[in-house]
Scaffold this motif. Sequence first.
Motif, mmCIF file in Angstrom:
data_model
loop_
_atom_site.group_PDB
_atom_site.id
_atom_site.type_symbol
_atom_site.label_atom_id
_atom_site.label_comp_id
_atom_site.label_asym_id
_atom_site.label_seq_id
_atom_site.Cartn_x
_atom_site.Cartn_y
_atom_site.Cartn_z
ATOM 1 N N GLU A 76 10.798 5.224 4.478
ATOM 2 C CA GLU A 76 10.904 6.570 5.044
ATOM 3 C C GLU A 76 11.581 7.528 4.068
ATOM 4 O O GLU A 76 11.186 8.682 3.953
ATOM 5 C CB GLU A 76 11.695 6.546 6.366
ATOM 6 N N ARG A 77 12.602 7.069 3.382
ATOM 7 C CA ARG A 77 13.311 7.938 2.418
ATOM 8 C C ARG A 77 12.397 8.368 1.279
ATOM 9 O O ARG A 77 12.486 9.506 0.819
ATOM 10 C CB ARG A 77 14.538 7.232 1.843
ATOM 11 N N PHE A 78 11.548 7.458 0.826
ATOM 12 C CA PHE A 78 10.620 7.815 -0.246
ATOM 13 C C PHE A 78 9.479 8.683 0.288
ATOM 14 O O PHE A 78 9.018 9.574 -0.400
ATOM 15 C CB PHE A 78 10.042 6.550 -0.900
ATOM 16 N N GLY A 79 8.990 8.379 1.483
ATOM 17 C CA GLY A 79 7.925 9.166 2.090
ATOM 18 C C GLY A 79 6.614 9.130 1.325
ATOM 19 O O GLY A 79 5.896 10.134 1.274
ATOM 20 N N LEU A 80 6.289 8.008 0.738
ATOM 21 C CA LEU A 80 5.056 7.900 -0.053
ATOM 22 C C LEU A 80 3.835 7.764 0.861
ATOM 23 O O LEU A 80 3.937 7.189 1.952
ATOM 24 C CB LEU A 80 5.139 6.686 -0.987
ATOM 25 N N PRO A 81 2.693 8.240 0.402
ATOM 26 C CA PRO A 81 1.470 8.141 1.206
ATOM 27 C C PRO A 81 0.822 6.754 1.070
ATOM 28 O O PRO A 81 -0.371 6.633 0.751
ATOM 29 C CB PRO A 81 0.579 9.234 0.609
ATOM 30 N N LEU A 82 1.621 5.720 1.288
ATOM 31 C CA LEU A 82 1.168 4.338 1.122
ATOM 32 C C LEU A 82 1.598 3.524 2.328
ATOM 33 O O LEU A 82 2.578 3.859 2.989
ATOM 34 C CB LEU A 82 1.790 3.731 -0.148
ATOM 35 N N ALA A 83 0.882 2.442 2.575
ATOM 36 C CA ALA A 83 1.261 1.537 3.663
ATOM 37 C C ALA A 83 2.630 0.942 3.375
ATOM 38 O O ALA A 83 3.003 0.744 2.208
ATOM 39 C CB ALA A 83 0.223 0.431 3.800
ATOM 40 N N GLY A 84 3.373 0.625 4.411
ATOM 41 C CA GLY A 84 4.701 0.042 4.253
ATOM 42 C C GLY A 84 4.687 -1.286 3.525
ATOM 43 O O GLY A 84 5.679 -1.669 2.911
ATOM 44 N N SER A 85 3.570 -1.986 3.560
ATOM 45 C CA SER A 85 3.451 -3.280 2.890
ATOM 46 C C SER A 85 2.984 -3.164 1.441
ATOM 47 O O SER A 85 2.963 -4.155 0.714
ATOM 48 C CB SER A 85 2.470 -4.176 3.655
ATOM 49 N N ASP A 86 2.639 -1.963 1.000
ATOM 50 C CA ASP A 86 2.097 -1.759 -0.348
ATOM 51 C C ASP A 86 3.159 -2.045 -1.406
ATOM 52 O O ASP A 86 4.274 -1.541 -1.317
ATOM 53 C CB ASP A 86 1.604 -0.326 -0.484
ATOM 54 N N THR A 87 2.798 -2.850 -2.397
ATOM 55 C CA THR A 87 3.707 -3.151 -3.508
ATOM 56 C C THR A 87 3.241 -2.527 -4.823
ATOM 57 O O THR A 87 3.896 -2.679 -5.845
ATOM 58 C CB THR A 87 3.845 -4.672 -3.713
#
Length: 171
Positions: A76-87
């Motif tokens: 949430e802090r980063f707010g990236l447009p990626l799935a939470g599981s994305d590495t």
Amino acid sequence: MTTLTSSDLLVDAFGRIRESVADAVEGLSGEELAFRVDDSANSLAWLVWHLTRIQDDHIADAAGLEQVWTGQGWAERFGLPLAGSDTGYGHTSAQVASVSATAEQLAGYHDAVHAQTVGYLAGLDGKALTRVVDTSWDPPVTLGVRLISVVSDNLQHAGQAAFVRGILSRR
């Protein structure tokens, strides 16, 4: 003479990664962290985010812990447009470009992952390293092999981040 354990060696290795990450991001602006040598290259922000995501994902899995990324609110802090599981594994150029962060975010997330990693490693003995953690490979992957794989991957990406920082210093 003090006895050196497998755990001591692993804690030292992950500590060196942490130092490399801190050195790579310290004092850089968001624009500098997003710099890419060319359109298909990884940015310094992506490299540090990715190596930290790999460490977080693999250590949490091996230890049976929740990932710091999701469990401590870093996603949430980063707010990236990626799935939470994305590495970051297999990212396209556009996905690499979508990873933006401040030096404080990158260092903070890495520090939190490092703390979880070291906390887990401190309780390991040599016998624990022989436990099979992944049967999808032939031969199956032991904890020791997985940890060395993470160290190797992280050090390579930390070196790449240092290289990009060196380029930035000459611009």
